[in-house]
Design an enzyme around this catalytic site. Sequence first.
Site, short mmCIF file in Angstrom:
data_model
loop_
_atom_site.label_atom_id
_atom_site.label_comp_id
_atom_site.label_asym_id
_atom_site.label_seq_id
_atom_site.Cartn_x
_atom_site.Cartn_y
_atom_site.Cartn_z
N LYS A 164 0.83 -1.20 0.00
CA LYS A 164 0.00 0.00 0.00
C LYS A 164 0.87 1.26 0.00
O LYS A 164 0.67 2.15 -0.82
CB LYS A 164 -0.91 -0.02 1.24
CG LYS A 164 -2.15 0.79 1.11
CD LYS A 164 -3.03 0.66 2.36
CE LYS A 164 -3.77 -0.67 2.37
NZ LYS A 164 -4.43 -0.91 3.68
N ARG A 167 -3.38 3.25 8.42
CA ARG A 167 -3.64 2.05 7.62
C ARG A 167 -2.46 1.10 7.66
O ARG A 167 -1.33 1.53 7.60
CB ARG A 167 -3.90 2.45 6.16
CG ARG A 167 -4.66 3.72 6.00
CD ARG A 167 -4.65 4.22 4.56
NE ARG A 167 -5.33 3.33 3.64
CZ ARG A 167 -5.36 3.52 2.32
NH1 ARG A 167 -4.73 4.56 1.78
NH2 ARG A 167 -5.99 2.67 1.55
N GLY A 194 -8.57 -7.72 4.58
CA GLY A 194 -9.34 -7.84 5.81
C GLY A 194 -8.54 -8.28 7.02
O GLY A 194 -9.09 -8.40 8.12
N MET A 227 -5.68 -6.82 8.39
CA MET A 227 -5.15 -5.77 9.24
C MET A 227 -6.16 -4.63 9.28
O MET A 227 -6.90 -4.42 8.34
CB MET A 227 -3.82 -5.27 8.67
CG MET A 227 -2.88 -6.39 8.27
SD MET A 227 -2.47 -7.48 9.64
CE MET A 227 -1.10 -6.61 10.29
N ARG A 251 -3.25 -1.55 -6.53
CA ARG A 251 -2.42 -2.75 -6.44
C ARG A 251 -2.80 -3.66 -7.60
O ARG A 251 -3.87 -3.50 -8.18
CB ARG A 251 -2.64 -3.47 -5.12
CG ARG A 251 -4.08 -3.89 -4.93
CD ARG A 251 -4.32 -4.51 -3.57
NE ARG A 251 -5.75 -4.69 -3.36
CZ ARG A 251 -6.32 -4.79 -2.17
NH1 ARG A 251 -5.59 -4.72 -1.09
NH2 ARG A 251 -7.61 -4.95 -2.07
N HIS A 290 -16.20 -9.14 1.65
CA HIS A 290 -15.17 -10.04 2.18
C HIS A 290 -15.28 -11.42 1.56
O HIS A 290 -14.30 -11.99 1.07
CB HIS A 290 -15.31 -10.12 3.71
CG HIS A 290 -14.32 -11.04 4.35
ND1 HIS A 290 -14.60 -12.37 4.59
CD2 HIS A 290 -13.05 -10.84 4.75
CE1 HIS A 290 -13.53 -12.94 5.14
NE2 HIS A 290 -12.58 -12.04 5.24
N ARG A 316 6.35 -49.43 -12.92
CA ARG A 316 7.05 -49.85 -11.70
C ARG A 316 6.62 -51.25 -11.32
O ARG A 316 5.42 -51.54 -11.25
CB ARG A 316 6.74 -48.89 -10.55
CG ARG A 316 7.43 -49.30 -9.25
CD ARG A 316 7.18 -48.29 -8.16
NE ARG A 316 5.78 -48.31 -7.73
CZ ARG A 316 5.27 -47.43 -6.86
NH1 ARG A 316 6.05 -46.47 -6.35
NH2 ARG A 316 4.01 -47.49 -6.51
N SER A 362 14.38 -42.53 -11.36
CA SER A 362 13.21 -41.72 -11.10
C SER A 362 13.20 -41.47 -9.59
O SER A 362 13.17 -42.43 -8.81
CB SER A 362 11.95 -42.44 -11.55
OG SER A 362 10.83 -41.69 -11.17
N CYS A 417 9.02 -38.63 -9.72
CA CYS A 417 7.61 -38.96 -9.61
C CYS A 417 7.24 -38.68 -8.15
O CYS A 417 8.05 -38.22 -7.39
CB CYS A 417 7.34 -40.40 -10.00
SG CYS A 417 8.31 -41.62 -9.12
N TYR A 465 12.74 -34.72 -16.60
CA TYR A 465 11.29 -34.62 -16.60
C TYR A 465 10.72 -34.65 -15.18
O TYR A 465 11.40 -35.07 -14.23
CB TYR A 465 10.64 -35.73 -17.44
CG TYR A 465 10.76 -37.12 -16.85
CD1 TYR A 465 9.79 -37.59 -15.94
CD2 TYR A 465 11.82 -37.96 -17.17
CE1 TYR A 465 9.89 -38.85 -15.39
CE2 TYR A 465 11.93 -39.23 -16.62
CZ TYR A 465 10.97 -39.67 -15.72
OH TYR A 465 11.07 -40.91 -15.16
#
Length: 892
Positions: A31, A101, A110, A112, A357, A473, A635, A781, A848, A868
């Site tokens: 901010k 602020r 919401g 702070m 922002r 909110h 496997r 792997s 994996c 990979y």
Amino acid sequence: MNGEPEARTVYRFGGGVSDGGAGDRNLLGGKGANLAEMASIGLPVPPGFTISTEMCARYYEEGESFPDSLRAEVANGIAHIEGITGRSFGDASNPLLVSVRSGARVSMPGMMDTVLNLGLNDATVEGLAAGSGDPRFAWDSYRRFIQMYSDVVLGLDHGSFEEALEIAKEDKGVHLDTDLEAADWQRLVARYKELVEEEWGRPFPQDVHEQLWGAVGAVFGSWQSERAKVYRRLHSIPADWGTAVNVQAMVFGNMGDSSATGVAFTRDPSTGERAYYGEYLINAQGEDVVAGIRTPQYLTRAARERAGAKAPSMEETLPEVYGQLAAVFDRLEAHYRDMQDIEFTVERGHLWMLQTRSGKRTAKAALKIAVDMAREGVISEEEAVLRVDPSALDQLLHPTLDPGAERNVIAKGLPASPGAACGKAVFDSDTAEQRAAGGEAIILVRIETSPEDIHGMHAAKGILTARGGMTSHAAVVARGMGRPCVSGAGAIAIDYKNKLMRVGGIEIREGDVITLDGTTGEVMLGQVPTIQPELSGDFGTLMEWADAGRRLMVRTNAETPADCRAAREFGAEGIGLCRTEHMFFDPERITNVRQMILAYDEAGRRAALDKLLPEQRSDFAEIFRIMTGLPVTIRLLDPPLHEFLPHEEEEFAEVARASSVDVETLRRRAGELAEANPMLGHRGCRLGITYPEIYEMQARAIFEAAVEVAREGAPPLPEVMVPLVGTRPELSIIRNLIERTADTVFEEQGMRVDYMIGTMIELPRAALQAGAIAEDAEFFSFGTNDLTQTTLGVSRDDAGRFLTHYVEKGLYARDPFVSIDVEGVGELIRIAAERGRATRSNLKLGICGEHGGDPASIAFCEEAGLDYVSASPYRVPIARLAAAQAALRAKD
Ligand code: ADP
Ligand code: MG
Ligand code: MG
């Protein structure tokens, strides 16, 4: 003092001064940095100053007190504001009012608390009344200030203030705050002050400096509030970042009908469409828009008309200011090169910017905005790829409601966060959390949500509120979390006490199933069928750009034909992990599997394996067909055998029949197989060493299937993977077995197929011995689930009891089963990669396990030079995008 000057902690902005800018986010918070930036590019920003985030840490180091140096710097900051506004802080005739602020590095909506109108007391309120010529406004501001200050700074219950306000309205016989006049507000202020004294035991602070320091302390204090901690935990925000404090001259949107306040996005944050999007309220202060006290009006005429709303848009009521605002939107978007989320206030026709922002957006909007901005030439294609959070893609990959399905719509609210959700209605966040933890799909239903509901919203599949707008909110938080949300469904009456809601004569009790469509705002009774997401359009375009920037290949963990097909649609470039045991669990086969396990000798096992062989063969053949042209890593059997054992009486009887032994013998055998610590027991390649016939059957099934499919004209690329290897000799023995089996099959069939043999690296010893193991492995792997367990000595099945605590305490930066422990497990991976490649330069390396779909872990894999990653089907696009981002980031 020994010459070392105190570091600066106060940074001014406004009136031609900007001590900071957008680049100072870490120091000034988002901010503060953006207020300074807006001021520096000449936008109308009320003057103020920012106390840096570093002071937040110091405040806590010094036992929650302020160093003297800060007091002097703040005095200078106040003088700066006074100089520009021509008002004096605490001055009875021409008082300066400020807002205090908070502002962390990343926005925490919401979390702070902000105090407005600070600097009002019994004397300055008169000055404000005289100066503005509007006593009603002055007294309204004063009562707002007392209320906010009491809530945020003094921690008093705001219920009694609201009650007093209700009584004041009742006494006067009016419904709206706007119907109260100066004298009414003045009386209410007196009542509020009594309430403060009753509850706090001291009179409301009249000294404006005491007010200021109280508020600054409260902002710092709110950094350690429970709800801020929860938010940090959910969003992995480190506790030591701290918040900044912004002190800024007040501007007033509540000075009559030429005054207003509002929030806006430069593009639609739900759809990403290029159109200004926002809400405003005439004669109101900032908090009123978000709090849902009055229903806000649309900013643009087009949006109002589309919604069929009557209340005029700002474009219609204040056309001149609207024009200025639109110009500011364009300016900000061009300057920041991103969609902005903006707060503004109009004081008697004069526009003031209070915040900007980068706007939070749905995944759909993120995608569209990134692709559009690249096409508009505002950003490059690579930047577009970097703009979309890979985890957010999740939202797009999941089903939406079937448009053809019947919908029993019972209410309509605002389409606050897109996507479809179906679940049991629950009316409070604690119950929502409990029932969700028990595996139920929950829809959280609230009149409106507040920061106290974060945990319930997180646990729920979807959120429904009766009150609140698109920037309420509930809406903001739901969009951030990716939960579908319908807000402001005004027709619904919620009765918390009896845990039910009523709408149009229907009563829905806790546990009744409802469906939400966050894209249309519809609320439906019961469950509505869903359909699969659309993967072309903007999604396809961004994925193409991502693939162009990616080095890592992306495979999938899959074994069922449906998963394999889905993964291919999502762009998987092969299978990185096909877990054969999943095929064993099939109800039709489990009896044969059990017969195999419970057999006392090889002959008994072989008899059962003979029945399993054709089944495995046809499974593999089908996978090879689906994955034509792509590598498939299979496997060999991994889990301890007892996992397949019968539990129920019925199951024992069935196995007994099939293998013609009596139930008692079976039970005894089952007992013998029990292990104290199965994770470290008789599993993985240890099964293949002790019962070679199991792996032999699996290898045979793989090669027979491979030949079968190769004969059809598309030779598959099988990669046979041996699990849980710790020593080279283990792998040598099994490698021999596999090669012998392959040779036999190829001879029988009169045809050869190319294949590879490799191993999982999932034990620290294997990682360290990678150089030797690579002699027998053509690929590694990394099975990072087990490697994490064995490296950390933490059992995944038992970690639940302490892991959250560890993460909260910062002992682990993140859950190591979700995101790779780079320091420990990561080092082992690096070592194994290096030693393995030293032995065999073309060794193929992949990962994996759950980590293959986690963006942070994928970034690690990129850096470690793996070939990979392999992720579950729905995470394949996430992995593609994350891999591209990692490669692009590594480039610059
Ligand atoms: P949050 O981060 O919760 O949005 P803010 O600090 O932005 O908190 O402020 C809450 C509301 O008060 C916003 O609507 C904001 O625009 C308004 N506000 C903050 N400072 C001022 C000010 N100096 N003058 C007028 N309105 C303000
Ligand atoms: Mg704000
Ligand atoms: Mg494993």
